[in-house]
Design a protein around this motif. Structure first.
Motif, short mmCIF file in Angstrom:
data_model
loop_
_atom_site.label_atom_id
_atom_site.label_comp_id
_atom_site.label_asym_id
_atom_site.label_seq_id
_atom_site.Cartn_x
_atom_site.Cartn_y
_atom_site.Cartn_z
N ASP A 190 0.82 -1.22 0.00
CA ASP A 190 0.00 0.00 0.00
C ASP A 190 0.85 1.27 0.00
OD1 ASP A 190 1.10 -0.24 2.48
OD2 ASP A 190 -0.76 0.09 3.60
N PHE A 191 2.11 1.15 -0.44
CA PHE A 191 3.01 2.30 -0.37
C PHE A 191 4.13 2.16 -1.39
CE2 PHE A 191 6.80 4.45 1.27
CZ PHE A 191 6.30 5.69 1.61
N ILE A 192 4.36 3.21 -2.17
CA ILE A 192 5.51 3.28 -3.08
C ILE A 192 6.21 4.62 -2.87
CG2 ILE A 192 6.27 3.41 -5.48
CD1 ILE A 192 4.11 1.51 -6.25
N TRP A 193 7.53 4.55 -2.72
CA TRP A 193 8.34 5.75 -2.53
C TRP A 193 9.37 5.79 -3.65
CZ3 TRP A 193 12.25 6.23 2.13
CH2 TRP A 193 12.95 7.43 2.03
N MET A 206 5.73 10.04 -3.14
CA MET A 206 5.18 8.92 -2.39
C MET A 206 3.71 8.74 -2.72
SD MET A 206 7.02 10.65 0.65
CE MET A 206 8.78 10.52 0.93
N ILE A 207 3.33 7.51 -2.96
CA ILE A 207 1.93 7.17 -3.23
C ILE A 207 1.51 6.14 -2.19
CG2 ILE A 207 0.28 6.35 -4.93
CD1 ILE A 207 2.29 7.04 -7.09
N TYR A 208 0.41 6.41 -1.51
CA TYR A 208 -0.01 5.49 -0.46
C TYR A 208 -1.52 5.50 -0.29
CZ TYR A 208 -0.01 9.80 2.39
OH TYR A 208 -0.23 11.07 2.87
N GLU A 209 -2.03 4.48 0.35
CA GLU A 209 -3.45 4.37 0.63
C GLU A 209 -3.72 4.66 2.10
OE1 GLU A 209 -4.17 0.60 -2.43
OE2 GLU A 209 -4.51 0.39 -0.27
N ILE A 210 -4.85 5.30 2.36
CA ILE A 210 -5.32 5.45 3.73
C ILE A 210 -6.79 5.07 3.77
CG2 ILE A 210 -3.63 7.21 4.34
CD1 ILE A 210 -5.78 9.31 4.00
N ASP A 211 -7.29 4.77 4.93
CA ASP A 211 -8.67 4.33 5.07
C ASP A 211 -9.65 5.48 4.84
OD1 ASP A 211 -7.90 1.76 5.68
OD2 ASP A 211 -7.83 2.15 7.84
N TYR A 212 -10.71 5.17 4.13
CA TYR A 212 -11.84 6.09 4.00
C TYR A 212 -12.82 5.78 5.11
CZ TYR A 212 -15.80 8.61 2.08
OH TYR A 212 -16.85 9.48 1.92
N VAL A 213 -13.14 6.79 5.93
CA VAL A 213 -13.96 6.55 7.11
C VAL A 213 -15.28 7.31 7.07
CG1 VAL A 213 -11.99 6.00 8.57
CG2 VAL A 213 -12.72 8.39 8.35
N GLY A 214 -15.69 7.70 5.86
CA GLY A 214 -16.95 8.42 5.74
C GLY A 214 -16.77 9.90 6.00
N GLU A 215 -17.76 10.51 6.63
CA GLU A 215 -17.71 11.95 6.90
C GLU A 215 -16.47 12.29 7.71
OE1 GLU A 215 -20.51 15.49 8.85
OE2 GLU A 215 -21.23 13.41 8.74
N GLY A 216 -15.75 13.29 7.27
CA GLY A 216 -14.52 13.67 7.94
C GLY A 216 -13.27 13.12 7.28
N SER A 217 -13.43 12.25 6.26
CA SER A 217 -12.27 11.65 5.62
C SER A 217 -11.41 12.69 4.89
CB SER A 217 -12.70 10.57 4.63
OG SER A 217 -13.29 9.48 5.29
N PHE A 218 -12.02 13.80 4.51
CA PHE A 218 -11.28 14.84 3.80
C PHE A 218 -11.00 16.06 4.69
CE2 PHE A 218 -12.43 12.37 0.15
CZ PHE A 218 -11.38 12.59 -0.74
N SER A 219 -11.15 15.89 5.99
CA SER A 219 -10.83 17.01 6.88
C SER A 219 -9.32 17.19 6.96
CB SER A 219 -11.40 16.76 8.27
OG SER A 219 -10.71 15.69 8.91
N LYS A 220 -8.90 18.39 7.21
CA LYS A 220 -7.48 18.69 7.31
C LYS A 220 -6.83 17.88 8.43
CE LYS A 220 -4.41 22.69 7.98
NZ LYS A 220 -4.39 24.17 8.18
N GLU A 221 -7.52 17.77 9.56
CA GLU A 221 -6.96 17.08 10.71
C GLU A 221 -6.76 15.59 10.41
OE1 GLU A 221 -9.58 19.06 10.70
OE2 GLU A 221 -8.74 20.81 11.73
#
Length: 295
Positions: A190-193, A206-221
């Protein structure tokens, strides 16, 4: 759900009165990336309108540790606009006077050189010019910024690292033209550097995956938290126990990008540092949902 962080600039800027000229038999554009010529006479240059136009084009770039202008600008009078100068990649031509028939700002591509970005500003007086510049500041910056990105994209279409492009496609299911001089630093499920290393600089992608958790997934924090977790685990520093992270003492720019094909894109721009060592620099992170279904 996959969500990728790209160091890839894909921005759609909508401009009006934009004309593209056929590029056949035209020279390649002159000047390095970011170089711009503003053609206006001294009398106009000294007005508030002329100063405003200059200030717009040399405003500091966002997210750098030291101030650097957005464009490397030179101002020349109309008499100095030679045939060679007409081939520069970015040009603004200002005409101010009562002889002007139609006031406005007009955007052109490929007028005197291939992939050239040219803006013409027509105004009857300095006050009208300043109003035009004030009203069109974002369009002016966006037009030239987009032109620079398109030239870079055009270059990478013919000079890319095929092995790395295939690796990214096979791992993440996306197509990216990786610069030819980049080499693989680390590869995981899940990661290429990848990076380009010289004696004086280091440029990483760097290209990587992170979990999508619904509302808030695109928040800055959330995005910064996930970025820091990923960098800490995947990108070690030069000394034992050191690792890459975000410099949170410096402002981090957060921007939602709307494109014709993807409305779920966020860009973060700021500074990175190595925790436990004396290294750092600017970063750009793009976060994109790669599926039409949000789960």
């Amino acid at each position: 759900m996959k969500q990728l962080a790209y160091l890839l600039l894909i921005v759609s800027i909508i401009t009006t009165s934009c004309k593209t000229q056929p590029n056949s038999h035209k020279p390649n554009p002159s000047g390095n990336a970011g170089v711009m010529i503003i053609v206006m006479n001294d009398a106009v240059k000294k007005t508030e309108a002329g100063k405003k136009l200059w200030d717009i084009m040399v405003q500091p770039m966002i997210g750098l540790p030291q101030e650097e202008p957005m464009f490397d600008v030179s101002v020349i009078p109309h008499r100095s606009l030679s045939d060679f100068m007409k081939t520069y990649r970015n040009i603004v031509v200002v005409e101010v006077g009562q002889e002007v028939q139609k006031e406005g700002i007009f955007f052109h591509k490929g007028t005197w050189a291939k992939q050239q970005a040219l803006v013409r500003i027509y105004a009857k007086d300095a006050a009208s010019m300043k109003q035009l510049v004030d009203d069109n500041e974002l369009k002016l910056v966006g037009f030239f910024t987009k032109a620079e990105r398109e030239r870079l994209s055009h270059y990478f279409k013919t000079t890319f690292n095929k092995d790395l492009k295939d690796k990214v496609a096979n791992t993440f299911g996306v197509s990216m033209n990786i610069p030819r001089d980049f080499s693989l630093r680390k590869e995981e499920a899940d990661f290429i550097w990848m990076s380009q290393e010289t004696n004086s600089s280091s440029l990483g992608l760097m290209i990587y995956e992170i979990d999508y958790v619904g509302e808030g997934s695109f928040s800055k924090e959330y995005l910064l938290n996930q970025r820091d977790k990923t960098m800490m685990k995947k990108v070690p520093g030069p000394s034992e126990g050191s690792y890459m992270t975000t410099e949170h003492q410096f402002p981090i720019n957060y921007q939602v990008i709307k494109t014709p094909t993807d409305t779920n894109t966020v860009m973060l721009r700021g500074l990175w540092k190595v925790q436990g060592d004396m290294m750092g620099g600017p970063f750009i992170a793009w976060h994109i949902i790669t599926s039409n279904e949000i789960r």
